[in-house]
Design an enzyme around this catalytic site. Sequence first.
Site, PDB file in Angstrom:
ATOM      1  N   ALA A  54      14.073  52.203 112.109  1.00 19.83           N
ATOM      2  CA  ALA A  54      13.518  52.950 113.385  1.00 19.83           C
ATOM      3  C   ALA A  54      12.026  52.760 112.226  1.00 19.83           C
ATOM      4  O   ALA A  54      11.083  52.071 112.971  1.00 19.83           O
ATOM      5  CB  ALA A  54      13.964  53.642 114.039  1.00 19.83           C
ATOM      6  N   SER A  55      12.122  52.389 111.737  1.00 18.34           N
ATOM      7  CA  SER A  55      10.391  52.335 110.473  1.00 18.34           C
ATOM      8  C   SER A  55      10.246  51.743 110.234  1.00 18.34           C
ATOM      9  O   SER A  55      10.433  50.411 109.784  1.00 18.34           O
ATOM     10  CB  SER A  55      10.959  53.515 108.954  1.00 18.34           C
ATOM     11  OG  SER A  55       9.471  52.791 108.572  1.00 18.34           O
ATOM     12  N   THR A  56       8.882  51.401 110.575  1.00 20.96           N
ATOM     13  CA  THR A  56       7.907  50.002 111.277  1.00 20.96           C
ATOM     14  C   THR A  56       7.722  50.045 109.155  1.00 20.96           C
ATOM     15  O   THR A  56       7.882  48.330 109.377  1.00 20.96           O
ATOM     16  CB  THR A  56       6.612  50.400 111.654  1.00 20.96           C
ATOM     17  OG1 THR A  56       6.028  51.450 110.969  1.00 20.96           O
ATOM     18  CG2 THR A  56       6.841  50.817 112.616  1.00 20.96           C
TER      19      THR A  56
END
EC number: 5.99.1.4
Lengths: 200, 200
Positions: free
Chosen positions: A12-14
């Site tokens: 989920a981490s950009t």
Amino acid sequence: MAGQIDFFYEFASTYSYPAAMRIGAVAARAGVTVRWRPFLLGPIFASAGWTTSPFNLMPAKGRNMWRDLERITEGLGLPFRKPDPFPQNSLTAARIATALADDGKRAAFSRALYALEFGEGLSISDPEVLGRALETAGIPAAPAIAMAGGEQVKLALRATTEEAMAKDIFGAPSFITRDGELFWGNDRLEQAIEWAARNG
Amino acid sequence: MAGQIDFFYEFASTYSYPAAMRIGAVAARAGVTVRWRPFLLGPIFASAGWTTSPFNLMPAKGRNMWRDLERITEGLGLPFRKPDPFPQNSLTAARIATALADDGKRAAFSRALYALEFGEGLSISDPEVLGRALETAGIPAAPAIAMAGGEQVKLALRATTEEAMAKDIFGAPSFITRDGELFWGNDRLEQAIEWAARNG
């Protein structure tokens, strides 16, 4: 002694997106082996009292992060499209990655899934999208998804997340060298790899 | 048209220290003029519901920040010593910087004060330390400190802080180009200066 680095990433981490796309080449140039360590930030954020991404909790910070990511991906020639909702539910993705062997398959699946998530804006909790990423990586989708639902994989992912927290990881991507040096963020990738090359 | 950049910095901010020490040379090489804009992060953090630095609110993040700053300052050949308490009360320092003309004096005082705070670990709310920074910058201490207590200076600092918030600044250091592009962090200094040089 050849260098080695643990690459802790969260689907989920950009900023894990550009890091995942870059780390193979940067590490290879330095002769450093990468261990791909998918984990979950949710439990770590929850222990800080957060219920969602800090980029949502502080809207100005979130707006700047999206613009910054746009500039970074443009500079790297990577496609970029914001997924909706953000953050994506990354549990199944992380379990699939955990289930795959770290012999190239896990990395290939992870890169393919990041490309779909942040390059095309697709939902990574969608089994169809997960299947596409597996196929892009040359991995038969159905058995990988079935294996990811097993108890052993759940426990392994939980253990990695607990290890990350115990090693003081608070965000993603994070890099830990064999001598225990922790580097946080896509911005620190080169520095972390250099450290690993120098200190084994 | 020569480039120009607004450098928003906060005296209590750790990463503003290397940025303040580096920005003069980086900007000069690119032919970019720097406007030194001291402001306060406190009111901005308060509007996010924070009562102290996010580095204190999330201890693992704080530990990594101090280690990261140690690595950064070592790489730059800058002295480093953690001030106690952290964050320092930066109100008087910001008022003095605001009172000084942005013709080199403000920058010289700011650099001298950062060196005392993060290079020697001294308290920047201590009038003796503020006086030393002024003297290092070649500025008579007593009149500068007296002027900083005036109503006009207080209002000017408040206006800069409100401008920062209105321009979506959420942390320090931050850089804003003439065409409104916002860059956050010491890590983005080079990119911000390049943008300013390219876009006026």
